[in-house]
Design an enzyme around this catalytic site. Structure first.
Site, PDB file in Angstrom:
ATOM      1  N   GLY A  22       0.463  -8.506 -11.350  1.00 25.13           N
ATOM      2  CA  GLY A  22       0.801  -7.464 -12.327  1.00 25.13           C
ATOM      3  C   GLY A  22      -0.145  -7.477 -13.507  1.00 25.13           C
ATOM      4  O   GLY A  22       0.260  -7.273 -14.663  1.00 25.13           O
ATOM      5  N   ARG A  48      -3.316  -1.023  -8.767  1.00 32.49           N
ATOM      6  CA  ARG A  48      -4.168   0.081  -9.211  1.00 32.49           C
ATOM      7  C   ARG A  48      -5.620  -0.377  -9.320  1.00 32.49           C
ATOM      8  O   ARG A  48      -6.005  -1.050 -10.268  1.00 32.49           O
ATOM      9  CB  ARG A  48      -3.645   0.630 -10.536  1.00 32.49           C
ATOM     10  CG  ARG A  48      -2.284   1.307 -10.385  1.00 32.49           C
ATOM     11  CD  ARG A  48      -1.634   1.646 -11.702  1.00 32.49           C
ATOM     12  NE  ARG A  48      -1.053   0.474 -12.343  1.00 32.49           N
ATOM     13  CZ  ARG A  48      -0.162   0.534 -13.340  1.00 32.49           C
ATOM     14  NH1 ARG A  48       0.227   1.714 -13.799  1.00 32.49           N
ATOM     15  NH2 ARG A  48       0.327  -0.581 -13.871  1.00 32.49           N
ATOM     16  N   ASP A  71      -0.130  -4.785  -3.147  1.00 37.61           N
ATOM     17  CA  ASP A  71       1.246  -4.617  -3.593  1.00 37.61           C
ATOM     18  C   ASP A  71       1.992  -5.874  -3.180  1.00 37.61           C
ATOM     19  O   ASP A  71       1.981  -6.244  -1.996  1.00 37.61           O
ATOM     20  CB  ASP A  71       1.855  -3.381  -2.921  1.00 37.61           C
ATOM     21  CG  ASP A  71       3.234  -3.018  -3.461  1.00 37.61           C
ATOM     22  OD1 ASP A  71       3.986  -3.939  -3.829  1.00 37.61           O
ATOM     23  OD2 ASP A  71       3.557  -1.812  -3.488  1.00 37.61           O
ATOM     24  N   ASN A  98       3.906 -12.630 -12.617  1.00 38.27           N
ATOM     25  CA  ASN A  98       4.272 -11.658 -13.639  1.00 38.27           C
ATOM     26  C   ASN A  98       4.737 -10.313 -13.081  1.00 38.27           C
ATOM     27  O   ASN A  98       5.513  -9.610 -13.731  1.00 38.27           O
ATOM     28  CB  ASN A  98       3.080 -11.429 -14.573  1.00 38.27           C
ATOM     29  CG  ASN A  98       3.279 -10.252 -15.498  1.00 38.27           C
ATOM     30  OD1 ASN A  98       4.092 -10.300 -16.421  1.00 38.27           O
ATOM     31  ND2 ASN A  98       2.566  -9.166 -15.245  1.00 38.27           N
ATOM     32  N   SER A 151      13.373 -12.881 -17.443  1.00 37.54           N
ATOM     33  CA  SER A 151      13.880 -11.924 -18.424  1.00 37.54           C
ATOM     34  C   SER A 151      15.189 -12.452 -18.987  1.00 37.54           C
ATOM     35  O   SER A 151      15.884 -13.246 -18.334  1.00 37.54           O
ATOM     36  CB  SER A 151      14.122 -10.564 -17.750  1.00 37.54           C
ATOM     37  OG  SER A 151      14.854  -9.684 -18.588  1.00 37.54           O
ATOM     38  N   TYR A 164      19.075  -4.874 -11.372  1.00 35.92           N
ATOM     39  CA  TYR A 164      17.953  -5.464 -12.096  1.00 35.92           C
ATOM     40  C   TYR A 164      18.333  -6.852 -12.603  1.00 35.92           C
ATOM     41  O   TYR A 164      17.566  -7.815 -12.433  1.00 35.92           O
ATOM     42  CB  TYR A 164      17.526  -4.570 -13.267  1.00 35.92           C
ATOM     43  CG  TYR A 164      16.446  -5.220 -14.105  1.00 35.92           C
ATOM     44  CD1 TYR A 164      15.169  -5.400 -13.586  1.00 35.92           C
ATOM     45  CD2 TYR A 164      16.701  -5.676 -15.398  1.00 35.92           C
ATOM     46  CE1 TYR A 164      14.169  -6.026 -14.332  1.00 35.92           C
ATOM     47  CE2 TYR A 164      15.719  -6.299 -16.148  1.00 35.92           C
ATOM     48  CZ  TYR A 164      14.448  -6.469 -15.614  1.00 35.92           C
ATOM     49  OH  TYR A 164      13.469  -7.096 -16.346  1.00 35.92           O
TER      50      TYR A 164
END
Length: 264
Positions: A22, A48, A71, A98, A151, A164
């Site tokens: 990431g 990307r 990915d 990450n 998180s 999530y």
């Protein structure tokens, strides 16, 4: 930036290889920037290619960089690309797991199945796929450091956060399990669990609804990606006998996932 780390450790960092997933936005990108400034060699991973190319150009003058375009949900791509790294980058010393996302903010009965799949596939399975590909070399040399970006949603559950939060609770459990299983090999394992960080996170969660995403960070000073990158650098540059196993960080205005002091 934590100058004491930079001033005392730059030489020690030279030659160490760090793989960051990431890496093209948010915390990953800020970590790549800071680690490049501190002389780590970098393997930067992302979906990307255009952004990876930009990172290569921007940071290539600071350190040696290799990019991998995949990915994390694609286990075959992950395995094949990491196993085919050129020799200079194949001996990974530090893994920063990450890559992650949030999709939707709906009550469980209205949840979108594709959103659920995306969060579980990226936040949980993707982290496992990358770790599985990186671990053999760490186990063989009986050294290494894995940083799992979790998180505060992995420490508590909030309304409409259901899947999530579940995915980040899984990261918390995997982090603890990794630390236990890899202890015999002397591999350091730890998690950094941020609260509200102003990144593309909310734009992804709200599917490009910029106005709704912006309201998340209004009225208080949220954490910046650079704040988390600074913490990650601090964690990985401690003496090897020191392992920061689990770290929670929130903006001063945030007391929990649902309690934020806002000045409206």
């Amino acid at each position: 930036m934590f100058n004491a780390v930079k001033n005392s450790s730059e030489d020690k960092n030279m030659g160490k290889v760090v793989l960051i997933t990431g890496a093209t936005s948010g915390i990953g990108r800020a970590t790549a920037q800071l680690f490049a400034e501190n002389n780590f060699k970098l393997v930067l991973c992302g979906r990307r290619q255009d952004r990876l190319d930009t990172l290569q150009k921007e940071l290539g003058g600071l350190t040696k960089i290799h990019t991998l375009n995949f990915d994390v949900r694609n286990k075959d791509e992950v395995k094949n690309l990491i196993s085919s790294l050129p020799p200079e980058f194949s001996n990974i010393d530090i893994l920063v797991n990450n890559a992650g996302n949030a999709h939707g903010l709906d009550p469980i009965e209205e949840g979108n199945l594709e959103d659920w799949d995306a969060m579980i596939d990226i936040n949980v399975k993707g982290l496992l796929y990358v770790s599985k590909a990186v671990l053999p070399n760490m186990v063989a040399k009986k050294a290494g450091h894995i940083i799992n970006i979790g998180s505060t949603a992995g420490k508590e559950v909030y309304p409409k956060g259901n899947v999530y939060c579940a995915s980040k609770h899984a990261v918390d459990a995997i982090n603890q399990g990794m630390r236990l299983d890899l202890n015999q090999y002397g591999i350091r394992v730890g998690a950094v669990n941020p609260g509200l960080v102003e990144t593309e996170f909310s734009q992804v969660r709200f599917k490009g609804d910029t106005q709704r995403a912006d309201t998340v960070y209004k009225g208080f000073k949220a954490l910046k990606p650079e704040d988390i990158a600074d913490i990650i650098l601090f964690v990985v540059t401690r003496p090897y006998h020191v392992n920061i196993a689990d770290l929670v960080v929130m903006p001063t205005a945030q007391a929990s996932s649902t309690l934020v002091k806002k000045e409206l």
